[in-house]
Scaffold this motif. Sequence first.
Motif, PDB file in Angstrom:
ATOM      1  N   UNK A 228       0.816  -1.037  -0.233  1.00 50.46           N
ATOM      2  CA  UNK A 228      -0.100  -0.033   0.129  1.00 50.46           C
ATOM      3  C   UNK A 228       0.912   1.170   0.048  1.00 50.46           C
ATOM      4  N   UNK A 229       1.988   1.339   0.807  1.00 49.21           N
ATOM      5  CA  UNK A 229       2.970   2.352   0.784  1.00 49.21           C
ATOM      6  C   UNK A 229       3.557   2.485  -0.405  1.00 49.21           C
ATOM      7  N   UNK A 230       3.892   1.658  -1.273  1.00 47.41           N
ATOM      8  CA  UNK A 230       4.406   1.668  -2.679  1.00 47.41           C
ATOM      9  C   UNK A 230       3.593   2.311  -3.566  1.00 47.41           C
ATOM     10  N   UNK A 231       2.114   1.935  -3.544  1.00 50.23           N
ATOM     11  CA  UNK A 231       1.252   2.474  -4.342  1.00 50.23           C
ATOM     12  C   UNK A 231       1.328   3.814  -4.150  1.00 50.23           C
ATOM     13  N   UNK A 232       1.093   4.179  -2.600  1.00 43.84           N
ATOM     14  CA  UNK A 232       0.771   5.681  -2.325  1.00 43.84           C
ATOM     15  C   UNK A 232       1.872   6.269  -2.676  1.00 43.84           C
ATOM     16  N   UNK A 233       3.296   5.957  -2.748  1.00 43.92           N
ATOM     17  CA  UNK A 233       4.305   6.883  -3.165  1.00 43.92           C
ATOM     18  C   UNK A 233       4.346   7.044  -4.580  1.00 43.92           C
ATOM     19  N   UNK A 234       3.755   6.161  -5.621  1.00 39.06           N
ATOM     20  CA  UNK A 234       3.916   6.376  -6.929  1.00 39.06           C
ATOM     21  C   UNK A 234       2.628   7.550  -7.163  1.00 39.06           C
ATOM     22  N   UNK A 235       1.721   7.709  -6.358  1.00 38.36           N
ATOM     23  CA  UNK A 235       0.724   8.772  -6.687  1.00 38.36           C
ATOM     24  C   UNK A 235       1.037   9.885  -6.079  1.00 38.36           C
ATOM     25  N   UNK A 236       2.025  10.185  -4.853  1.00 40.62           N
ATOM     26  CA  UNK A 236       2.394  11.366  -4.347  1.00 40.62           C
ATOM     27  C   UNK A 236       3.395  11.778  -4.875  1.00 40.62           C
ATOM     28  N   UNK A 237       4.114  11.087  -5.835  1.00 40.67           N
ATOM     29  CA  UNK A 237       5.127  11.783  -6.777  1.00 40.67           C
ATOM     30  C   UNK A 237       4.888  11.772  -8.185  1.00 40.67           C
ATOM     31  N   UNK A 238       3.799  12.619  -8.727  1.00 41.44           N
ATOM     32  CA  UNK A 238       3.410  12.346  -9.977  1.00 41.44           C
ATOM     33  C   UNK A 238       4.536  12.885 -11.049  1.00 41.44           C
ATOM     34  N   UNK A 239       5.269  13.834 -10.654  1.00 40.36           N
ATOM     35  CA  UNK A 239       6.332  14.291 -11.574  1.00 40.36           C
ATOM     36  C   UNK A 239       7.587  13.417 -11.619  1.00 40.36           C
ATOM     37  N   UNK A 240       7.950  12.728 -10.710  1.00 44.21           N
ATOM     38  CA  UNK A 240       8.828  11.707 -10.655  1.00 44.21           C
ATOM     39  C   UNK A 240       8.339  10.604 -11.849  1.00 44.21           C
ATOM     40  N   UNK A 241       7.164  10.078 -11.708  1.00 45.60           N
ATOM     41  CA  UNK A 241       6.537   8.706 -12.674  1.00 45.60           C
ATOM     42  C   UNK A 241       5.740   9.323 -13.708  1.00 45.60           C
ATOM     43  N   UNK A 242       5.354  10.429 -13.698  1.00 44.36           N
ATOM     44  CA  UNK A 242       4.321  11.032 -14.508  1.00 44.36           C
ATOM     45  C   UNK A 242       3.017  10.166 -14.674  1.00 44.36           C
TER      46      UNK A 242
END
Length: 341
Positions: A228-242
Amino acid sequence: MTTPSALWREARNPPRHPPTALTFRNKSVLVTGANSGLGYAASVKYAALGASPLLLAVRSEEKGASTKAAIEREVGAEKTKTIKIIPLVLELSSFASVKAFLKRFDERLPHQTLDVVLLCAGVALPDFRTSPDGYEMTTQVNVLSNTLLALLLLPKLRASGAPTGDKGDKDSPSSLPHLCFLNSLASHVVEPKMLPAAASGQTLLDHLNDRAKFDVTKHYYLAKLAAWFAMSGMIEHPRDFETRDVIINACCPGMCRTNMQRDFPFVKRIMAKVSLLPLSRSAEEGSRSLINATGLGPESNGKFWRNDEFLPPGEMLDSELGQELYHETWDEILKILKPHL
């Protein structure tokens, strides 16, 4: 934790069937863990709802061929003759195998974009096992490799581009690319006493990778929390992962009868099946949540879909401790994965 009485009620009140208006016609859908359990049940529904190509990520060519044939039989010749079903071999036990899957994908399906990715593949193990990369195997597969796969597939989701034809209007929620993680209520009900003791100096991943601390039940909860933390990190950093133009969420099917415990000793498997029979849903019933979660709009981004509604974060997740643990865990996951991105 969910009580037996709550499981009894849930087993008799399964999620709703996908709405009649929901269609995946002419949408490319990738399902991991597609050969059994929830992944298979979801794949059958996607095929019935017109997904094409429907990409079945399984662990061997033999499983892929048999799964494709089973879906064709179950959905029917009339329906499947209008869609493409393509098996692909995916192994999640190491970072190298995840990257090998992407290479095979590009070689076999050059320029193929994705509209929907449903990450169902996972393992449940009765004992501590180490992956080729040196991590506890459940942590490797369910957390690290799944996160790496999601990050590597994001360009294919973004490249689905402006929808055309049957994909509808650009601003329609159903037209946005969608990445969904199969998770569990376990991630939202972790209690502080289950976490590594502050005095130990261990991070969450340290704890999961400590053979001496392995406990089957606790490990399941903490691995789901890390995912869950991994998914949250992807969303919280939209610029890093577009990730701005990709809907990313998670879903829980509830307690379901699947072969998830296939690696457990025979006697334990039988005991679990008998004890859970009146307290669990079928894989088909559970898969309804998965399909519906991938049909939600932008309002579902970063949220957790369970029993036909969004589940709010649990007390620990919402606490200062939970936020600190989230940032620490995401930073550590990202540090591990960066060499493979």
